[in-house]
Design a protein around this motif. Structure first.
Motif, PDB file in Angstrom:
ATOM      1  N   UNK A   1      -9.504  -5.961  -1.798  1.00  0.00           N
ATOM      2  CA  UNK A   1      -8.384  -4.990  -0.890  1.00  0.00           C
ATOM      3  C   UNK A   1      -8.372  -3.571  -1.315  1.00  0.00           C
ATOM      4  N   UNK A   2      -8.573  -3.289  -2.736  1.00  0.00           N
ATOM      5  CA  UNK A   2      -8.643  -1.890  -2.897  1.00  0.00           C
ATOM      6  C   UNK A   2      -7.153  -1.278  -3.094  1.00  0.00           C
ATOM      7  N   UNK A   3      -7.360  -0.127  -3.020  1.00  0.00           N
ATOM      8  CA  UNK A   3      -5.952   0.610  -3.276  1.00  0.00           C
ATOM      9  C   UNK A   3      -5.557   1.505  -2.117  1.00  0.00           C
ATOM     10  N   UNK A   4      -5.975   1.078  -0.901  1.00  0.00           N
ATOM     11  CA  UNK A   4      -5.958   1.698   0.192  1.00  0.00           C
ATOM     12  C   UNK A   4      -4.461   1.702   0.617  1.00  0.00           C
ATOM     13  N   UNK A   5      -4.087   2.799   1.654  1.00  0.00           N
ATOM     14  CA  UNK A   5      -2.726   2.837   2.304  1.00  0.00           C
ATOM     15  C   UNK A   5      -2.954   1.955   3.732  1.00  0.00           C
ATOM     16  N   UNK A   6      -1.790   1.207   3.998  1.00  0.00           N
ATOM     17  CA  UNK A   6      -1.752   0.845   5.279  1.00  0.00           C
ATOM     18  C   UNK A   6      -0.952   1.458   6.144  1.00  0.00           C
ATOM     19  N   UNK A   7      -0.916   1.018   7.335  1.00  0.00           N
ATOM     20  CA  UNK A   7       0.252   1.682   8.199  1.00  0.00           C
ATOM     21  C   UNK A   7       1.614   1.488   8.313  1.00  0.00           C
ATOM     22  N   UNK A   8       1.859   0.218   7.740  1.00  0.00           N
ATOM     23  CA  UNK A   8       3.071  -0.400   7.720  1.00  0.00           C
ATOM     24  C   UNK A   8       3.071  -1.693   6.843  1.00  0.00           C
ATOM     25  N   UNK A   9       4.357  -2.068   6.512  1.00  0.00           N
ATOM     26  CA  UNK A   9       4.471  -3.165   5.483  1.00  0.00           C
ATOM     27  C   UNK A   9       3.844  -4.556   6.192  1.00  0.00           C
ATOM     28  N   UNK A  10       4.028  -4.693   7.375  1.00  0.00           N
ATOM     29  CA  UNK A  10       3.493  -5.952   7.820  1.00  0.00           C
ATOM     30  C   UNK A  10       2.002  -6.028   7.874  1.00  0.00           C
ATOM     31  N   UNK A  11       1.449  -5.050   8.041  1.00  0.00           N
ATOM     32  CA  UNK A  11       0.081  -4.837   8.047  1.00  0.00           C
ATOM     33  C   UNK A  11      -0.535  -5.009   6.590  1.00  0.00           C
ATOM     34  N   UNK A  12       0.026  -4.651   5.628  1.00  0.00           N
ATOM     35  CA  UNK A  12      -0.185  -4.826   4.360  1.00  0.00           C
ATOM     36  C   UNK A  12      -0.057  -6.223   3.697  1.00  0.00           C
ATOM     37  N   UNK A  13       1.118  -6.833   4.079  1.00  0.00           N
ATOM     38  CA  UNK A  13       1.536  -8.192   3.984  1.00  0.00           C
ATOM     39  C   UNK A  13       0.446  -9.206   4.476  1.00  0.00           C
ATOM     40  N   UNK A  14      -0.146  -8.913   5.698  1.00  0.00           N
ATOM     41  CA  UNK A  14      -1.062  -9.700   6.390  1.00  0.00           C
ATOM     42  C   UNK A  14      -2.447  -9.711   5.770  1.00  0.00           C
ATOM     43  N   UNK A  15      -2.714  -8.772   5.477  1.00  0.00           N
ATOM     44  CA  UNK A  15      -4.151  -8.272   4.660  1.00  0.00           C
ATOM     45  C   UNK A  15      -3.935  -9.256   3.391  1.00  0.00           C
ATOM     46  N   UNK A  16      -2.877  -9.115   2.495  1.00  0.00           N
ATOM     47  CA  UNK A  16      -2.663  -9.561   1.364  1.00  0.00           C
ATOM     48  C   UNK A  16      -2.928 -11.202   1.462  1.00  0.00           C
ATOM     49  N   UNK A  17      -2.034 -11.512   2.321  1.00  0.00           N
ATOM     50  CA  UNK A  17      -1.864 -13.083   2.793  1.00  0.00           C
ATOM     51  C   UNK A  17      -3.260 -13.567   3.084  1.00  0.00           C
ATOM     52  N   UNK A  18      -3.856 -12.816   3.896  1.00  0.00           N
ATOM     53  CA  UNK A  18      -5.150 -13.471   4.366  1.00  0.00           C
ATOM     54  C   UNK A  18      -6.287 -13.538   3.021  1.00  0.00           C
ATOM     55  N   UNK A  19      -6.094 -12.568   2.214  1.00  0.00           N
ATOM     56  CA  UNK A  19      -6.961 -12.413   0.999  1.00  0.00           C
ATOM     57  C   UNK A  19      -6.744 -13.704   0.317  1.00  0.00           C
TER      58      UNK A  19
END
Length: 66
Positions: A12-30
């Motif tokens: 996942x890295x330490x990148x910044x996401x445009x919003x919380x929903x996108x971050x949650x979706x990527x973490x969940x997918x991982x």
């Protein structure tokens, strides 16, 4: 737990996401796709299965390879 966080940071890295929903979706997918369904447990006690396969066998009443 340290192994999880190491792998998480690599994937996942330490990148910044445009919003919380996108971050949650990527973490969940991982967690659901890579960590739980593809990662093998390298211990013979778990029969070299993924965590997802281990849970499925437990729910179906099958014994783990030992």
């Amino acid at each position: 737990m340290e192994r999880f966080w190491t792998l998480f940071k690599e994937e996942i890295g330490t990148r910044l996401w445009p919003d919380r929903a996108t971050a949650q979706a990527e973490v969940f997918a991982f967690v659901e796709t890579l960590y739980n369904r593809r990662r093998l447990r390298k211990q013979p006690h778990f029969g070299y299965l993924t965590p997802h396969e281990t849970r499925q066998r437990f729910r179906n009443g099958q014994a783990l390879a030992a």
